[in-house]
Design a protein around this motif. Structure first.
Motif, mmCIF file in Angstrom:
data_model
loop_
_atom_site.group_PDB
_atom_site.id
_atom_site.type_symbol
_atom_site.label_atom_id
_atom_site.label_comp_id
_atom_site.label_asym_id
_atom_site.label_seq_id
_atom_site.Cartn_x
_atom_site.Cartn_y
_atom_site.Cartn_z
ATOM 1 N N SER A 66 53.864 -25.860 -86.392
ATOM 2 C CA SER A 66 54.710 -26.201 -85.245
ATOM 3 C C SER A 66 55.867 -27.093 -85.675
ATOM 4 O O SER A 66 55.707 -27.982 -86.514
ATOM 5 N N TYR A 67 57.019 -26.837 -85.067
ATOM 6 C CA TYR A 67 58.204 -27.673 -85.257
ATOM 7 C C TYR A 67 58.308 -28.599 -84.044
ATOM 8 O O TYR A 67 58.539 -28.145 -82.929
ATOM 9 N N PHE A 68 58.155 -29.901 -84.281
ATOM 10 C CA PHE A 68 58.176 -30.860 -83.185
ATOM 11 C C PHE A 68 59.583 -31.416 -82.979
ATOM 12 O O PHE A 68 60.309 -31.700 -83.937
ATOM 13 N N ASN A 69 59.937 -31.559 -81.710
ATOM 14 C CA ASN A 69 61.182 -32.215 -81.321
ATOM 15 C C ASN A 69 60.888 -32.957 -80.022
ATOM 16 O O ASN A 69 60.825 -32.349 -78.949
ATOM 17 N N LEU A 70 60.693 -34.264 -80.138
ATOM 18 C CA LEU A 70 60.226 -35.057 -79.004
ATOM 19 C C LEU A 70 61.329 -35.400 -78.009
ATOM 20 O O LEU A 70 61.048 -36.026 -76.979
ATOM 21 N N ARG B 168 58.878 -40.725 -76.179
ATOM 22 C CA ARG B 168 57.690 -39.980 -76.591
ATOM 23 C C ARG B 168 57.252 -40.383 -78.001
ATOM 24 O O ARG B 168 58.081 -40.565 -78.901
ATOM 25 N N VAL B 169 55.936 -40.461 -78.172
ATOM 26 C CA VAL B 169 55.325 -40.769 -79.463
ATOM 27 C C VAL B 169 54.266 -39.708 -79.750
ATOM 28 O O VAL B 169 53.542 -39.293 -78.837
ATOM 29 N N MET B 170 54.181 -39.272 -81.001
ATOM 30 C CA MET B 170 53.095 -38.392 -81.428
ATOM 31 C C MET B 170 52.391 -39.030 -82.620
ATOM 32 O O MET B 170 53.012 -39.302 -83.650
ATOM 33 N N LEU B 171 51.087 -39.270 -82.470
ATOM 34 C CA LEU B 171 50.264 -39.807 -83.542
ATOM 35 C C LEU B 171 49.536 -38.656 -84.232
ATOM 36 O O LEU B 171 49.111 -37.700 -83.582
ATOM 37 N N VAL B 172 49.379 -38.759 -85.555
ATOM 38 C CA VAL B 172 48.701 -37.717 -86.323
ATOM 39 C C VAL B 172 47.513 -38.336 -87.049
ATOM 40 O O VAL B 172 47.677 -39.277 -87.833
ATOM 41 N N VAL C 295 58.069 -29.845 -76.288
ATOM 42 C CA VAL C 295 58.373 -30.637 -77.486
ATOM 43 C C VAL C 295 58.144 -29.864 -78.778
ATOM 44 O O VAL C 295 58.036 -30.454 -79.857
ATOM 45 N N VAL C 296 58.068 -28.513 -78.699
ATOM 46 C CA VAL C 296 58.016 -27.691 -79.908
ATOM 47 C C VAL C 296 59.029 -26.558 -79.804
ATOM 48 O O VAL C 296 59.411 -26.146 -78.707
ATOM 49 N N LEU C 297 59.455 -26.049 -80.948
ATOM 50 C CA LEU C 297 60.395 -24.931 -80.979
ATOM 51 C C LEU C 297 59.650 -23.623 -80.763
ATOM 52 O O LEU C 297 58.563 -23.405 -81.326
ATOM 53 N N GLY C 298 60.235 -22.752 -79.955
ATOM 54 C CA GLY C 298 59.674 -21.435 -79.727
ATOM 55 C C GLY C 298 60.766 -20.462 -79.325
ATOM 56 O O GLY C 298 61.830 -20.861 -78.852
#
Length: 345
Positions: free
Chosen positions: A176-180, A270-274, A49-52
């Motif tokens: 980080s670049y997130f892409n869920l 998918r959920v990401m909490l910060v 879920v991150v760009l690399g």
């Protein structure tokens, strides 16, 4: 819980932290770069879920700062200079006339000292570096530690600790670049974002803060109740256009909600909490990302990821009323950001 080490081209080590419930995080000692975060979707598919980059060599230059620790000061410093205690400090100009993300030799390009730890409940990696006086133009010898901890609640905890022998600007973050959607199946147009913020920083045409704070009300910057990112990508609001049809702005947190921000991909669930003790964050939606970079799961394109860069504001070096980046001599710098990955019910 386990830790795996992999040697990369006899130059770097990639550490992969894996918990007991199917999540893993891979980190290079080069720049503290997060290369992968593997989490399940609502159907149990575990995907990145991150760009690399596909080729590790590309992390050497890493002009997009994929996954890296950023500092000494994250963000842009106007005119590549600042005044502190009667002294003017000149920094490297690597973004036109301005200084960006610690300059051309920032923390993102260093090989850090690494040590690992493991228990029944968590596994982690601590990276250490000593930045010497006038490194990239900044005053003070600064001891820095960044710790990545993964637990069985699918939380990735980033702890930043530092101390300087001189008063100096310091605000660290992760880029980080997130892409869920998982494995870059889609752009982030449909990602739903919530930010606990009623004010954001106005930018000029060079993406430098003007010194004005704007109210989010009745704009595409009002994420307090959640909205899709594409609403800003396709908006005629001047601040969206300044950023290249998207967002590259600092939001000041109200701290009125349980989480400072969250991200949801409706398709994958998918959920990401910060959660963070930082005063705000830059949300950057990869508006200027060039096309055709060879990424792990495909080619780069505009709006392929979103960054949540929790930090203080470098605008405080030139304007009043912004969260300060100044760390006093001998003072402990302790900041934490927690990314929690869940599945939507």
């Amino acid at each position: 819980m386990r830790i795996e080490k992999k040697e990369i081209h006899e130059k770097w080590i990639e550490y992969t932290l894996t918990n007991d419930v199917g999540m893993s995080v891979s980190v290079l000692d080069l720049g503290g770069i997060i290369t992968k975060i593997m989490v399940p979707d609502r159907d149990g598919n575990i995907e990145n879920v991150v760009l690399g980059y596909r080729n590790y060599e590309d992390y050497q230059a890493n002009p997009n700062y994929f996954g890296a620790i950023i500092g000494r000061v994250a963000g842009r410093i106007q005119g590549a200079s600042f005044n502190l205690n009667g002294e003017t400090y000149k920094l490297a100009a690597n973004d036109g006339e301005n200084h960006l993300h610690g300059g051309p030799r920032g923390l993102h390009q260093l090989v850090w000292e690494a040590s690992t730890f493991e228990s029944d409940e968590e596994v982690g990696l601590t990276l250490s570096h000593r930045s010497v006086d006038l490194d990239s133009g900044y005053p003070g010898n600064v001891e820095i530690k960044v710790t990545y901890t993964l637990n069985n609640q699918n939380q990735l905890i980033l702890d930043y600790a530092a101390k300087s022998d001189q008063t100096t600007p310091l605000t660290l973050t992760n880029h980080s670049y997130f892409n869920l959607s998982g494995n870059l199946k889609n752009t982030v147009h449909n990602h739903q974002v919530t930010i606990d913020s009623s004010k954001f920083v106005e930018l000029d045409s060079n993406l430098i803060p003007t010194g004005m704070l704007l109210n989010v009300s009745e704009t595409s910057f009002d994420f307090r109740s959640g909205r899709a990112l594409e609403e800003g990508f396709n908006n005629d609001f001047e601040q969206n256009k300044v950023a290249g049809s998207g967002y590259d702005h600092y939001f000041i947190f109200d701290n009125a909600q349980e989480h400072q921000a969250n991200l949801l991909d409706p398709d994958s669930g998918r959920v990401m909490l910060v959660n963070t003790n930082e005063p705000g964050m830059v949300m950057y939606t990869s508006n200027t990302m060039e096309e055709g970079l060879k990424l792990a799961e495909g080619s780069s394109r505009k709006h392929l990821g979103v960054c949540f860069e929790t930090q203080a504001s470098p605008a405080s070096l030139h304007h009043e009323g912004f969260p300060t980046v100044i760390l006093n001599a001998g003072e402990d710098y302790n900041k934490q950001t927690i990314f929690t990955f869940l599945i939507e019910d």
